[in-house]
Design a protein around this motif. Structure first.
Motif, PDB file in Angstrom:
ATOM      1  N   TYR A   1       0.844  -1.191   0.000  1.00  0.00           N
ATOM      2  CA  TYR A   1       0.000   0.000   0.000  1.00  0.00           C
ATOM      3  C   TYR A   1       0.880   1.242   0.000  1.00  0.00           C
ATOM      4  O   TYR A   1       2.076   1.190   0.295  1.00  0.00           O
TER       5      TYR A   1
ATOM      6  N   LYS B   1      -3.751   3.957  -1.381  1.00  0.00           N
ATOM      7  CA  LYS B   1      -3.787   2.996  -2.475  1.00  0.00           C
ATOM      8  C   LYS B   1      -3.278   1.651  -1.984  1.00  0.00           C
ATOM      9  O   LYS B   1      -2.175   1.561  -1.430  1.00  0.00           O
ATOM     10  N   MET B   2      -4.071   0.594  -2.183  1.00  0.00           N
ATOM     11  CA  MET B   2      -3.693  -0.761  -1.800  1.00  0.00           C
ATOM     12  C   MET B   2      -3.592  -1.617  -3.050  1.00  0.00           C
ATOM     13  O   MET B   2      -4.424  -1.505  -3.955  1.00  0.00           O
TER      14      MET B   2
ATOM     15  N   GLN C   1      -6.134  -2.848  -7.596  1.00  0.00           N
ATOM     16  CA  GLN C   1      -5.890  -1.888  -6.525  1.00  0.00           C
ATOM     17  C   GLN C   1      -7.212  -1.353  -5.996  1.00  0.00           C
ATOM     18  O   GLN C   1      -8.218  -1.335  -6.716  1.00  0.00           O
TER      19      GLN C   1
END
Length: 306
Positions: free
Chosen positions: A108, A120-121, A141
């Motif tokens: 992330y 953001k992952m 994502q």
């Protein structure tokens, strides 16, 4: 051991229907995160739960959070109700599961400046537990936007050639958002995607998209007028006219408040103080579109500028 994903219990549980988001399908380049924070640290993963601190308040179905739990194919937020955001909705696993080294990095990153940050992952090169040779993979994502509480599901390259195998006998993944009350086993505020990944429609019941979203696919979920902060349930604020071409009037203020206006991407484009005796906001210089009016009290209202 294969696990049962929480939202698959929807097949057996009750629903309380509401729609707190508007949905939009977009096409934008998929860009892998640069120098992200590693979650699995090179370890082979399956059925994991990893807590991530959110550096801003993020609202899901009207509940505010500053922490989430990243799982193998979805994220959860623990509150009065548990909130689930699912970009894939099946039992994913590290493609190095039968070997000695991880082949599916999880990570992330937080990007942007205060007021305009995005969490953001990223799931990279993830396989399916039901695909025994782990030949197929997906990349995707989740982006969480500060201020607006918009979230996006972004999809990269995939090699899913057999949906029935990859999605445990289903036609595709369970993609969407829902609230869950673990005590009553009731789901509410549910919105899932159905149909073709290229042009999906929405449903308030558990269902599955047909196939896998292709590279550059973006699904954006924007909080609607029903998706409001807890404070707004006690303090009724109204904006009129809405839509408007220029001036929006606010009714229900009990004190002077600082407010921000953000665009549909979560970027703050105006910040000021609004007074009880002059409760109006002029957007005549703004472009036509969707904006979010956010007060320091926690209230958030959608504005439509003609």
């Amino acid at each position: 051991m294969r696990k049962t994903l929480p939202f698959l219990l929807l097949l057996f549980c009750g629903f309380l229907q509401a729609q707190n988001y508007t949905f939009l399908k977009l096409n934008q380049p998929y860009v892998e995160l640069v120098n992200p924070v590693s979650i699995n640290q090179g370890e082979i993963w399956d059925d994991f739960e990893f807590p991530i601190a959110i550096p801003f308040t993020f609202s899901v179905n009207g509940q505010n959070f500053q922490e989430l739990i990243m799982n193998d194919s979805f994220i959860t937020f623990e509150g009065t109700l548990s909130e689930i955001i699912s970009p894939m909705g099946n039992d994913l696993v590290d493609r190095g599961f039968y070997g000695d080294n991880s082949l599916s990095p999880l990570s992330y990153k937080i990007e942007g400046t205060t007021g305009n940050r995005i969490l953001k992952m990223q799931w990279k090169n993830s396989g399916s537990f039901d695909d025994t040779p782990l030949a197929m993979f997906v990349n995707f994502q989740i982006w969480l936007y500060e201020t607006s509480s918009i979230f996006e599901l972004r999809y990269g390259q995939n090699s899913v050639t057999n949906s029935e195998t990859f999605y445990s006998g289903e036609v595709g993944g369970a993609i969407g958002v829902t609230s869950l009350d673990f005590d009553t086993e009731e789901f509410s505020n549910s919105l899932f995607l159905i149909g073709s990944p290229a042009s999906p429609t929405i449903t308030n019941q558990l269902d599955f998209i047909t196939g896998t979203p292709t590279d550059t696919t973006v699904y954006r979920f924007t909080p609607s007028a029903l998706s409001i902060g807890a404070n707004q349930r006690n303090i009724a604020l109204f904006v009129y006219p809405n839509p408007s071409q220029d001036v929006f009037f606010i009714k229900g203020l009990t004190d002077n408040q600082t407010y921000t206006i953000s665009d549909s991407f979560g970027k703050v484009i105006q910040k000021d103080l609004i007074l009880i005796d002059n409760a109006a906001i002029n957007l005549s210089n703004f472009e036509t579109g969707l904006y979010f009016l956010n007060f320091e009290s926690g209230n958030s209202i959608k504005l439509l500028k003609n």
